[in-house]
Design a protein around this motif. Structure first.
Motif, short mmCIF file in Angstrom:
data_model
loop_
_atom_site.label_atom_id
_atom_site.label_comp_id
_atom_site.label_asym_id
_atom_site.label_seq_id
_atom_site.Cartn_x
_atom_site.Cartn_y
_atom_site.Cartn_z
N GLY A 89 -0.29 4.85 1.94
CA GLY A 89 -0.42 3.96 0.79
C GLY A 89 -1.48 2.90 1.02
N GLN A 90 -1.49 2.32 2.22
CA GLN A 90 -2.43 1.25 2.50
C GLN A 90 -3.83 1.76 2.83
OE1 GLN A 90 -1.24 -1.30 5.73
NE2 GLN A 90 -3.23 -2.28 5.88
N HIS A 91 -3.92 2.74 3.74
CA HIS A 91 -5.22 3.13 4.28
C HIS A 91 -5.93 4.24 3.51
CE1 HIS A 91 -4.76 0.59 7.83
NE2 HIS A 91 -3.51 1.00 7.91
N VAL A 92 -5.18 5.01 2.72
CA VAL A 92 -5.80 6.08 1.94
C VAL A 92 -5.84 5.72 0.46
CG1 VAL A 92 -5.64 8.52 1.29
CG2 VAL A 92 -5.07 7.82 3.62
N LEU A 93 -4.74 5.19 -0.05
CA LEU A 93 -4.66 4.88 -1.47
C LEU A 93 -5.16 3.48 -1.81
CD1 LEU A 93 -1.19 6.48 -2.31
CD2 LEU A 93 -3.46 7.54 -2.23
N GLY A 94 -5.34 2.64 -0.80
CA GLY A 94 -5.87 1.31 -1.04
C GLY A 94 -4.88 0.34 -1.65
N LEU A 95 -3.59 0.57 -1.41
CA LEU A 95 -2.55 -0.31 -1.94
C LEU A 95 -2.28 -1.46 -0.97
CD1 LEU A 95 -0.17 2.52 -3.19
CD2 LEU A 95 -1.60 1.04 -4.61
N PRO A 96 -1.63 -2.53 -1.44
CA PRO A 96 -1.34 -3.67 -0.54
C PRO A 96 -0.45 -3.24 0.62
CG PRO A 96 -1.03 -4.28 -2.83
CD PRO A 96 -1.19 -2.80 -2.82
N ARG A 97 -0.60 -3.94 1.72
CA ARG A 97 0.23 -3.66 2.89
C ARG A 97 1.70 -3.90 2.56
NH1 ARG A 97 -1.21 -5.12 9.07
NH2 ARG A 97 0.76 -4.48 10.03
N GLN A 126 -13.75 13.69 15.10
CA GLN A 126 -13.85 13.00 13.82
C GLN A 126 -12.56 12.22 13.52
OE1 GLN A 126 -15.75 15.35 10.56
NE2 GLN A 126 -15.66 17.05 12.00
N HIS A 127 -12.67 11.26 12.61
CA HIS A 127 -11.50 10.50 12.20
C HIS A 127 -10.50 11.44 11.51
CE1 HIS A 127 -13.21 6.64 13.25
NE2 HIS A 127 -14.30 6.90 12.54
N CYS A 128 -9.24 11.31 11.86
CA CYS A 128 -8.25 12.23 11.28
C CYS A 128 -6.90 11.56 11.08
CB CYS A 128 -8.10 13.47 12.16
SG CYS A 128 -7.47 13.13 13.82
N GLY A 129 -6.89 10.22 10.97
CA GLY A 129 -5.62 9.52 10.80
C GLY A 129 -4.85 9.99 9.58
N ALA A 130 -5.52 10.11 8.45
CA ALA A 130 -4.84 10.54 7.23
C ALA A 130 -4.34 11.97 7.37
CB ALA A 130 -5.79 10.43 6.03
N GLU A 131 -5.17 12.84 7.92
CA GLU A 131 -4.79 14.25 8.04
C GLU A 131 -3.66 14.43 9.06
OE1 GLU A 131 -8.87 13.99 6.41
OE2 GLU A 131 -7.85 13.07 8.13
#
Length: 395
Positions: A385-393, A321-326
């Motif tokens: 910040g970018q990929h989990v929280l949806g903030l600008p790069r 499974q995807h686990c980049g954030a974890e």
């Protein structure tokens, strides 16, 4: 010495943890102090791990490995560091497996994996980072230019650890010029599996290695590739897709390095608790003082929380499974927790913590790297910040 209990729910994991600890107990603190003083590679320890099969943990059984997952690899690395050892001497042989297993050809896997599993070959060196590019990997300048039946490699790398102790090397190089479009900057980079035995025997002048002394024993080097020729079958996967292959293995790397940091965190707690129980000042053990007890309890909560996140990330990875954030969160939490535990352990020992025979100062130096490598914690925050929280790069 006091040991904080680790509650494995899986009997096989309990057994693995106990077996690794039993092996590590053969290499006492003086062994590691001596290696640290001399900045010497722990050859005997790595050989013992190899003979026990632990460095083949991620290699499938069909190739002679243990056929386990990142979860079990993490247990092994954690127990090495918790025993007072330093898993950096061999951890790359685990996380470099991902690129070979997932993207290597059948011929490459059949040729190399059984020999690695048997301990006849070592794959512990990964040559990626360059002085100018740093963490901005797409900006690397080392090139691999197609030439007849292979490639000619030219360039300069730093932080290429354990190349002197390895038979095989993973090498990242540009096979196409850097694109002008920033959105395409990761294209044109290829990954190679280099047989160093052939290079050393047939063209030794093309590979220049300069050991670098660091604040802890890491066996790292600067490397110059001077028209080094490698055969076409050194290429992993498809030419130009190498950066994607490296990224594919980053989650495993972060989980495994988090495991090392967690092992250090428990080591610091074990040592500090033992000292706080035995050391008496003003008529009572210093562990009774809230100024000592509360920081240790707080450090325990941080290490235990990181342990849980690492366990979750490993389970996700092993189930595909995807686990980049974890994985990134586990590395961040583990490195922060370990460094906090290191400082509290040093405070608890007072002046004795600075004396090498207590081992605290050695482990203090070793654990500091996890906040910086294999990825700086600020870059993890940028990723989240970018990929989990949806903030600008941010970079």
């Amino acid at each position: 010495m006091t040991d904080i209990a680790i509650h494995d729910t899986d009997t096989a994991h309990q057994r693995l943890r106990a077996e690794v600890r039993e092996l590590c107990d053969r290499f006492d603190s003086e062994y590691w102090r001596a290696r640290d003083r001399e900045r010497a590679y722990p050859e005997e320890f790595v050989r013992a791990l190899t003979e026990a099969g632990y460095l083949s943990v991620l290699i499938p059984k069909e190739y002679g490995g243990l056929g386990m997952g990142v979860t079990e690899g993490g247990i092994i690395l954690q127990e090495i560091n918790r025993s007072g050892g330093h898993a950096a001497a061999c951890h790359a042989q685990m996380y470099t497996m991902a690129a070979l297993l997932r993207h290597g050809s059948d011929q490459q896997r059949r040729r190399y994996l059984p020999e690695i599993a048997r301990g006849r070959l070592r794959l512990q060196a990964f040559s990626i980072t360059e002085p100018e590019a740093g963490s901005n990997t797409p900006e690397i300048r080392t090139t691999a230019v197609p030439d007849g039946a292979g490639y000619v490699v030219r360039g300069h790398k730093n932080w290429t650890s354990r190349i002197l102790q390895s038979d095989l090397l993973m090498l990242l190089a540009r096979t196409q010029p850097l694109p002008e479009d920033p959105a395409e900057r990761a294209e044109g980079i290829s990954l190679f599996l280099v047989d160093l035995r052939n290079v050393r025997e047939e063209q030794p002048d093309t590979l220049v290695v300069e050991p670098v002394r660091t604040m802890f024993n890491y066996a790292t080097n600067q490397v110059w590739y001077k028209d080094m020729r490698i055969p076409a079958d050194s290429l992993i996967g498809t030419e130009g897709e190498g950066f994607r292959y490296v990224i594919d293995g980053w989650n495993a790397e972060r989980i495994l390095l988090a495991s090392e940091a967690i092992g250090d965190g428990y080591w610091f707690l074990d040592r500090a608790i033992d000292y706080a129980n035995r050391r008496s000042v003003f008529g009572h053990p210093i562990g009774a003082d809230q100024g000592v007890q509360f920081p240790l309890a707080r450090a325990y909560t941080q290490v235990a929380a990181a342990d849980q996140m690492r366990t979750r990330a490993a389970a996700l990875f092993d189930s595909g499974q995807h686990c980049g954030a974890e994985a990134n969160t586990a590395k961040f939490l583990a490195s922060e927790a370990s460094w906090q535990a290191a400082n509290i352990c040093l405070d608890t020992h007072g002046g004795n913590g600075f004396v090498d025979t207590w081992d605290v100062e050695r482990k203090f130096r070793e654990t500091r790297v996890y906040e910086v490598a294999p990825v700086n914690n600020n870059l993890i925050l940028a990723f989240l910040g970018q990929h989990v929280l949806g903030l600008p790069r941010s970079y």
